[in-house]
Design a protein around this motif. Sequence first.
Motif, PDB file in Angstrom:
ATOM      1  N   ILE A 126       1.049  -1.289   0.011  1.00  0.00           N
ATOM      2  CA  ILE A 126      -0.027  -0.087   0.228  1.00  0.00           C
ATOM      3  C   ILE A 126       1.018   1.190   0.006  1.00  0.00           C
ATOM      4  CG2 ILE A 126      -1.753   1.352   1.229  1.00  0.00           C
ATOM      5  CD1 ILE A 126      -2.884  -1.255   2.305  1.00  0.00           C
ATOM      6  N   THR A 127       0.851   1.980  -0.871  1.00  0.00           N
ATOM      7  CA  THR A 127       1.616   3.164  -1.094  1.00  0.00           C
ATOM      8  C   THR A 127       0.829   4.413  -0.423  1.00  0.00           C
ATOM      9  OG1 THR A 127       0.598   3.849  -3.230  1.00  0.00           O
ATOM     10  CG2 THR A 127       2.550   2.455  -3.437  1.00  0.00           C
ATOM     11  N   GLU A 128       1.582   5.467   0.015  1.00  0.00           N
ATOM     12  CA  GLU A 128       1.158   6.611   0.277  1.00  0.00           C
ATOM     13  C   GLU A 128       0.109   7.354  -0.580  1.00  0.00           C
ATOM     14  OE1 GLU A 128       2.695  11.091   1.832  1.00  0.00           O
ATOM     15  OE2 GLU A 128       4.170   9.130   1.947  1.00  0.00           O
ATOM     16  N   ILE A 129       0.266   7.312  -2.000  1.00  0.00           N
ATOM     17  CA  ILE A 129      -0.429   7.714  -2.860  1.00  0.00           C
ATOM     18  C   ILE A 129      -1.857   7.118  -2.919  1.00  0.00           C
ATOM     19  CG2 ILE A 129      -0.898   8.365  -5.632  1.00  0.00           C
ATOM     20  CD1 ILE A 129       2.158   8.613  -5.523  1.00  0.00           C
ATOM     21  N   SER A 130      -1.643   5.844  -2.746  1.00  0.00           N
ATOM     22  CA  SER A 130      -3.107   5.245  -2.877  1.00  0.00           C
ATOM     23  C   SER A 130      -3.807   5.279  -1.540  1.00  0.00           C
ATOM     24  CB  SER A 130      -2.742   3.493  -3.071  1.00  0.00           C
ATOM     25  OG  SER A 130      -2.248   3.138  -1.905  1.00  0.00           O
TER      26      SER A 130
END
Length: 147
Positions: A126-130
């Motif tokens: 899970i990325t920060e952008i998602s």
Amino acid sequence: MLKLIDVLARLIGEVDIMKIISEFKEFIMRGNVLDLAVGVIVGGAFTSLVKSLTVNLINPIIGLFTGQVSSLDNLKFVVSDQLTFNYGAFLGDVINFLIIAFVLFIIIKMINKVSIKKDKEEGSEITEISVLTDIRDMLAKQEANQK
């Protein structure tokens, strides 16, 4: 005694033996039960191996530093003729425990490293952008519901 046998016979008569055997077979054949059985057997073998390592290699080395004692089992603290503390066997067990605990720590650390690597390869990171995109979408949905 006869009443107990009679009650057991009635209970067995009401139970479907084939269903019980089938459920038991299904339970035994589950992977986690078999894995547990293998783990217990391997763990027992590993424990005896570590005990042999401690008794035959580590104890004599410690014996060099403690005097002429070749086995930790012979170490004792004598307070009087009637009061003796045999602490050597306990020290041997502590050494066994520490070795086994350390090896298990290393094994679990390797398993976790492999599973984390596998998760990253599958793209489940899970990325920060998602996360920020999900928050933006939820706020927009909330704002649309309020109007």
